[in-house]
Design a protein around this motif. Sequence first.
Motif, mmCIF file in Angstrom:
data_model
loop_
_atom_site.group_PDB
_atom_site.id
_atom_site.type_symbol
_atom_site.label_atom_id
_atom_site.label_comp_id
_atom_site.label_asym_id
_atom_site.label_seq_id
_atom_site.Cartn_x
_atom_site.Cartn_y
_atom_site.Cartn_z
ATOM 1 N N THR A 86 -64.249 -32.434 42.804
ATOM 2 C CA THR A 86 -62.984 -31.694 42.770
ATOM 3 C C THR A 86 -62.873 -30.729 43.960
ATOM 4 O O THR A 86 -62.031 -29.843 43.947
ATOM 5 C CB THR A 86 -62.855 -30.899 41.462
ATOM 6 N N GLY A 137 -61.316 -30.206 36.888
ATOM 7 C CA GLY A 137 -62.258 -29.306 37.541
ATOM 8 C C GLY A 137 -63.665 -29.720 37.174
ATOM 9 O O GLY A 137 -63.870 -30.706 36.452
ATOM 10 N N LEU A 188 -60.887 -25.223 40.992
ATOM 11 C CA LEU A 188 -60.902 -24.942 39.565
ATOM 12 C C LEU A 188 -59.497 -25.028 38.986
ATOM 13 O O LEU A 188 -58.533 -24.584 39.619
ATOM 14 C CB LEU A 188 -61.450 -23.533 39.317
#
Length: 221
Positions: A181, A121, A185
């Motif tokens: 990313t 993340g 998350l």
Amino acid sequence: MGWSERSPLVRARLRNRALRYADHGWEVTPGACLSRGRFVCGRPGCPTIGCHPALERWEQAATRDPRQVAAWWQRHPHAVLLATGRAFDVLDVPTHLGLWVLGAARLHARIAGSDRGRVRGPVAVTPTGRWMFLVRPGDPLRPELADSLDVVRHGRGSWVPAPPTVLPEGPVRWVVAPEETRWQLPASYAVQDMVVDARTTSPRHLMTARAPRPLPRLHRA
């Protein structure tokens, strides 16, 4: 107050990045302005010279409303602060743990494939050597980390400085930018597991002579 010393280009860069965070659902609040090595918020009698929110009721004011965010940065080069415990929590660790965890996360992503590399993340680092791993919100620290002095969880009621905020020692920067990313998350406990492993297996020699000094504690949840 020295705010006029900052270039309009610097202010625009801070504003544009704050708007980008808000556009992706990350709640933003303006921080005090860096002037001559200290942070000035403009509030009468405020004794804080380190990075801190510019608004007394910052937690209630934090928002992702683009009009409000643009207005905050219209005149002053505020530090960009992200409210934690909402869209994400932050696991804040020292350099030697951050290097180990990031290396382990990248190895996991290569083995599992980018679509399943769920321990990866966004990761930011301060110029004083604190690594900030953005994770899904809500999970407390594991018992192995709860009493640690060098691992901090920023949850509800806390904040962190975000790039391109500049501290007296230098800029906050992304090691893994959220764009890398796709603004996804990882699970908090997946990253915490790596921190626990790092505390027992990472060699302390990763703290090289060039590694920056530890950051004084940010606002802790």
